[in-house]
Scaffold this motif. Structure first.
Motif, PDB file in Angstrom:
ATOM      1  N   ARG A  29     -18.646  60.872  12.219  1.00 16.24           N
ATOM      2  CA  ARG A  29     -18.399  62.279  11.935  1.00 16.24           C
ATOM      3  C   ARG A  29     -18.021  63.035  13.203  1.00 16.24           C
ATOM      4  N   ILE A  30     -17.067  63.953  13.045  1.00 16.67           N
ATOM      5  CA  ILE A  30     -16.750  64.912  14.104  1.00 16.67           C
ATOM      6  C   ILE A  30     -17.473  66.205  13.748  1.00 16.67           C
ATOM      7  N   ILE A  31     -18.201  66.736  14.706  1.00 17.34           N
ATOM      8  CA  ILE A  31     -18.827  68.047  14.509  1.00 17.34           C
ATOM      9  C   ILE A  31     -18.199  68.997  15.516  1.00 17.34           C
ATOM     10  N   ILE A  32     -17.456  69.965  14.991  1.00 13.73           N
ATOM     11  CA  ILE A  32     -16.869  71.011  15.822  1.00 13.73           C
ATOM     12  C   ILE A  32     -17.903  72.117  15.932  1.00 13.73           C
ATOM     13  N   VAL A  33     -18.272  72.446  17.167  1.00 14.51           N
ATOM     14  CA  VAL A  33     -19.270  73.484  17.407  1.00 14.51           C
ATOM     15  C   VAL A  33     -18.558  74.662  18.057  1.00 14.51           C
ATOM     16  N   ASP A  34     -18.305  75.696  17.252  1.00  9.23           N
ATOM     17  CA  ASP A  34     -17.575  76.857  17.748  1.00  9.23           C
ATOM     18  C   ASP A  34     -17.777  78.027  16.795  1.00  9.23           C
ATOM     19  N   GLU A  35     -18.338  79.101  17.290  1.00 11.20           N
ATOM     20  CA  GLU A  35     -18.634  80.274  16.456  1.00 11.20           C
ATOM     21  C   GLU A  35     -17.377  80.874  15.844  1.00 11.20           C
ATOM     22  N   ASN A  36     -16.309  81.020  16.622  1.00  9.88           N
ATOM     23  CA  ASN A  36     -15.088  81.639  16.092  1.00  9.88           C
ATOM     24  C   ASN A  36     -14.446  80.786  15.005  1.00  9.88           C
ATOM     25  N   VAL A  37     -14.374  79.494  15.220  1.00 10.86           N
ATOM     26  CA  VAL A  37     -13.781  78.604  14.218  1.00 10.86           C
ATOM     27  C   VAL A  37     -14.666  78.569  12.973  1.00 10.86           C
ATOM     28  N   TYR A  38     -15.977  78.564  13.169  1.00 14.91           N
ATOM     29  CA  TYR A  38     -16.944  78.549  12.067  1.00 14.91           C
ATOM     30  C   TYR A  38     -16.724  79.731  11.118  1.00 14.91           C
ATOM     31  N   GLN A  39     -16.309  80.854  11.667  1.00 14.80           N
ATOM     32  CA  GLN A  39     -16.109  82.059  10.860  1.00 14.80           C
ATOM     33  C   GLN A  39     -14.672  82.209  10.336  1.00 14.80           C
ATOM     34  N   ASP A  40     -13.794  81.273  10.660  1.00 18.43           N
ATOM     35  CA  ASP A  40     -12.385  81.370  10.281  1.00 18.43           C
ATOM     36  C   ASP A  40     -12.074  80.332   9.189  1.00 18.43           C
ATOM     37  N   GLU A  41     -12.070  80.769   7.933  1.00 15.45           N
ATOM     38  CA  GLU A  41     -11.894  79.854   6.796  1.00 15.45           C
ATOM     39  C   GLU A  41     -10.558  79.115   6.837  1.00 15.45           C
ATOM     40  N   ILE A  42      -9.490  79.789   7.233  1.00 15.29           N
ATOM     41  CA  ILE A  42      -8.176  79.143   7.277  1.00 15.29           C
ATOM     42  C   ILE A  42      -8.164  78.042   8.320  1.00 15.29           C
ATOM     43  N   ARG A  43      -8.653  78.363   9.505  1.00 21.97           N
ATOM     44  CA  ARG A  43      -8.664  77.356  10.573  1.00 21.97           C
ATOM     45  C   ARG A  43      -9.562  76.176  10.200  1.00 21.97           C
ATOM     46  N   LYS A  44     -10.700  76.454   9.569  1.00 24.12           N
ATOM     47  CA  LYS A  44     -11.592  75.371   9.131  1.00 24.12           C
ATOM     48  C   LYS A  44     -10.866  74.435   8.164  1.00 24.12           C
ATOM     49  N   THR A  45     -10.148  75.007   7.212  1.00 22.85           N
ATOM     50  CA  THR A  45      -9.408  74.200   6.236  1.00 22.85           C
ATOM     51  C   THR A  45      -8.367  73.331   6.930  1.00 22.85           C
ATOM     52  N   LEU A  46      -7.614  73.920   7.853  1.00 24.62           N
ATOM     53  CA  LEU A  46      -6.583  73.167   8.571  1.00 24.62           C
ATOM     54  C   LEU A  46      -7.176  72.036   9.404  1.00 24.62           C
ATOM     55  N   LEU A  47      -8.284  72.310  10.075  1.00 25.38           N
ATOM     56  CA  LEU A  47      -8.915  71.273  10.903  1.00 25.38           C
ATOM     57  C   LEU A  47      -9.441  70.125  10.045  1.00 25.38           C
ATOM     58  N   LYS A  48      -9.997  70.443   8.900  1.00 24.02           N
ATOM     59  CA  LYS A  48     -10.496  69.385   8.011  1.00 24.02           C
ATOM     60  C   LYS A  48      -9.350  68.517   7.516  1.00 24.02           C
ATOM     61  N   GLN A  49      -8.192  69.122   7.282  1.00 29.32           N
ATOM     62  CA  GLN A  49      -7.025  68.357   6.843  1.00 29.32           C
ATOM     63  C   GLN A  49      -6.486  67.459   7.960  1.00 29.32           C
ATOM     64  N   ALA A  50      -6.684  67.859   9.198  1.00 30.80           N
ATOM     65  CA  ALA A  50      -6.173  67.096  10.352  1.00 30.80           C
ATOM     66  C   ALA A  50      -7.116  65.973  10.787  1.00 30.80           C
ATOM     67  N   CYS A  51      -8.267  65.900  10.191  1.00 33.09           N
ATOM     68  CA  CYS A  51      -9.268  64.908  10.570  1.00 33.09           C
ATOM     69  C   CYS A  51      -8.739  63.487  10.356  1.00 33.09           C
ATOM     70  N   PRO A  52      -9.076  62.566  11.262  1.00 31.05           N
ATOM     71  CA  PRO A  52      -8.631  61.178  11.101  1.00 31.05           C
ATOM     72  C   PRO A  52      -9.128  60.581   9.768  1.00 31.05           C
ATOM     73  N   PRO A  53      -8.341  59.728   9.141  1.00 29.99           N
ATOM     74  CA  PRO A  53      -8.746  59.107   7.883  1.00 29.99           C
ATOM     75  C   PRO A  53     -10.084  58.375   8.013  1.00 29.99           C
ATOM     76  N   GLY A  54     -10.919  58.547   7.030  1.00 29.95           N
ATOM     77  CA  GLY A  54     -12.205  57.856   7.014  1.00 29.95           C
ATOM     78  C   GLY A  54     -13.295  58.515   7.835  1.00 29.95           C
ATOM     79  N   MET A  55     -12.985  59.604   8.500  1.00 32.34           N
ATOM     80  CA  MET A  55     -13.978  60.291   9.323  1.00 32.34           C
ATOM     81  C   MET A  55     -14.284  61.653   8.703  1.00 32.34           C
TER      82      MET A  55
END
Length: 163
Positions: A29-55
């Motif tokens: 698992r990748i855990i992104i620790v960042d208050e600004n990203v945590y509060q940004d729904e669009i950025r969270k969605t994009l980052l989850k889509q960019a995650c490596p397969p199987g992770m």
């Protein structure tokens, strides 16, 4: 939790992270620790889509990261922490998460920052956080890409910030 890699890279999940660093981390698992990203729904969605397969990827703030780290349900999970800045990493360490080594990747230039390498620019808050992490015994390994030599970022900071 088993911390396999902790890295600062203000681009978070991008080509180098998906193709090189996530393989090097060998994490579940990748855990992104960042208050600004945590509060940004669009950025969270994009980052989850960019995650490596199987992770899996989770995007949390520091209090949530500390709570999850201390939850015995996740004690055997292999974790790759990603941060955009050293201040969030410092808060995590001060909160009791035993980050022993912090890999420093890209930290882009912006107003008020001083460029210390071609890929890393710091402001006074970054310098202060790195100094505190160093005092807490965290190894600070500046290595933007895996083929780069390992450099202690404190050496680069001393060259640029005398005193």
């Amino acid at each position: 939790m088993i911390i396999t890699l902790a890295r600062i890279d203000d681009r978070l999940i991008h080509g180098q992270v998906t193709t090189v660093w996530s393989k090097k981390a060998a994490a579940d698992r990748i855990i992104i620790v960042d208050e600004n990203v945590y509060q940004d729904e669009i950025r969270k969605t994009l980052l989850k889509q960019a995650c490596p397969p199987g992770m899996k990827v989770n995007i949390v703030n520091v209090p949530k990261a500390i709570a999850v780290f201390n939850n015995s349900k996740y004690k055997d999970d292999k974790i790759f922490y990603l941060f955009t800045n050293p201040a969030e990493a410092l808060k995590l360490v001060k909160g009791g998460v035993p980050v022993k080594k912090l890999n420093i990747g890209g930290m882009q230039y912006s107003e008020g920052k001083t460029q210390i390498t071609k890929s890393v620019s710091l402001d006074q808050e970054d310098v202060k956080a790195f100094k505190q992490l160093d005092q807490l015994g965290v190894k600070l390994d500046l290595q933007v890409v895996e083929s780069d030599p390992h450099v202690n970022i404190m050496d680069k900071i001393s060259e640029k910030y005398k005193g």
